[in-house]
Design an enzyme around this catalytic site. Structure first.
Site, PDB file in Angstrom:
ATOM      1  N   ASP A  23      39.891  17.346  54.633  1.00  0.00           N
ATOM      2  CA  ASP A  23      40.431  17.084  53.631  1.00  0.00           C
ATOM      3  C   ASP A  23      39.793  16.753  52.155  1.00  0.00           C
ATOM      4  OD1 ASP A  23      42.382  14.648  52.660  1.00  0.00           O
ATOM      5  OD2 ASP A  23      41.459  13.525  54.848  1.00  0.00           O
ATOM      6  N   ASP A  57      40.239  14.326  49.315  1.00  0.00           N
ATOM      7  CA  ASP A  57      39.623  12.927  48.723  1.00  0.00           C
ATOM      8  C   ASP A  57      38.746  11.722  49.490  1.00  0.00           C
ATOM      9  OD1 ASP A  57      41.003  12.315  46.476  1.00  0.00           O
ATOM     10  OD2 ASP A  57      42.775  12.920  47.807  1.00  0.00           O
TER      11      ASP A  57
END
Length: 322
Positions: A22, A24
């Site tokens: 991932d 952010d």
């Protein structure tokens, strides 16, 4: 007497062929990399694992994300990046005919994928779109949300058009702190029309299917971010296999969870279920082990988190992006 060395517990990366990271709040917050992320990912790649990147943030294209990651010191091509707009288009192909006009609520990252998928972009409900697709972009405002509401006014059971949202994250990590995410914008439209969107991004399956297809993963590991309270309260389908402070701990032996009666221990951290109370017997000196123990105790109890009085110390968030 025979002496031998005990086998250390496996690391989260053992047996993994592709790391799906991932972005952010895991790799970066705003323009800058988070501590230890780049070094850890480069190490995983040097050890022979492929890297893929997954983002629910619909505001940028895969190419622009790859360029950003490259500037941080990673080796990334556009094909290594899977975005929630790509997952949304995977869903949309099964919902409306090829070449249909879609009302797009979002920015460049969404528009580019809509056009690559062969659909026509409109910004007005007056163009009678075949569906609405909604994703995050900083410039999305009331005017755009109102167009979505106008297009979605007819209920599905009365012939209303499909509504796909790239993701439903309530927040998005930024360099200056935590900001409202696409979930807040989707909720605004929901409040107006009384309908629920179909979600393409994490934690739903479509984005993972796209990422696996793009990377050829056979045994992937997905990294993500959440607040301790959300980890403790996670429903069975969203509970992580591993809880780590940062990506360095992917290379470390993962501690064993030991359950004896009402007590759960991870490392030196011990918690105990006493009726409706989840008590900290020993914090162990490591907040991450305390969170692991508390999560295991709640998850193994068969009860939801609201069935407990949970000490504030378990909710402490020293890992939060600032």
């Amino acid at each position: 007497m025979i002496f031998g060395r005990s086998t250390p517990p496996p690391t989260p990366l053992d047996g993994v062929d592709v790391v799906l990271a991932d972005l952010d709040g895991v790799v970066y917050a705003g323009p800058g990399a988070l501590p230890h992320a780049v070094d850890s990912l480069n190490r995983a790649q040097q050890e022979g694992r492929r890297l893929g990147y997954i983002t629910n943030n619909a505001s940028r294209t895969d190419a622009s994300v790859a360029e950003h990651l490259t500037s941080l010191g990673l080796r990334v091509a556009a094909d290594d990046v899977t975005t929630s707009p790509q997952a949304a288009m995977r869903l949309m192909r099964d919902l409306v005919p090829a070449g249909s006009t879609l009302l797009v609520i979002g920015g460049e990252g969404l528009v580019v994928e809509v056009e690559k998928a062969g659909f026509v972009v409109t910004r007005s409900a007056d163009d009678n779109p075949a569906a609405v697709v909604q994703g995050f972009a900083p410039e999305v405002g009331w005017v755009h949300l109102a167009e979505a509401a106008y297009a979605l006014a007819t209920p599905v059971e009365e012939g209303g058009i499909p509504w796909v949202a790239t993701n439903s994250d309530w927040t998005i990590p930024q360099a200056r702190g935590i900001a409202p995410g696409n979930g807040t914008l989707v909720s605004a439209v929901h409040t107006a029309v009384g309908r629920l969107a179909t979600i393409a991004g994490k934690p739903e399956r479509p984005i993972f299917d796209v990422a696996v297809a793009r990377t050829g993963a056979q045994s992937p590991l997905l990294t993500g971010i959440d607040r301790p309270k959300q980890v403790l309260a996670a429903p069975p389908s969203q509970r992580p296999d591993y809880i780590v402070e940062d990506l360095r701990q992917l290379f470390e032996p993962y501690p064993t969870t030991v359950v004896k009666g009402d007590r759960t221990r991870v490392g030196d951290a011990i918690v105990e279920i006493d009726g409706v109370d989840l008590r900290i017997v020993n914090d162990g000196g490591r907040q991450i082990d305390l969170l692991r123990a508390g999560s295991a105790a709640i998850w193994n109890s068969g009860r939801a988190i609201f069935g407990f009085r949970v000490p504030e110390q378990l909710y402490a968030d020293p890992f939060r992006v600032r």
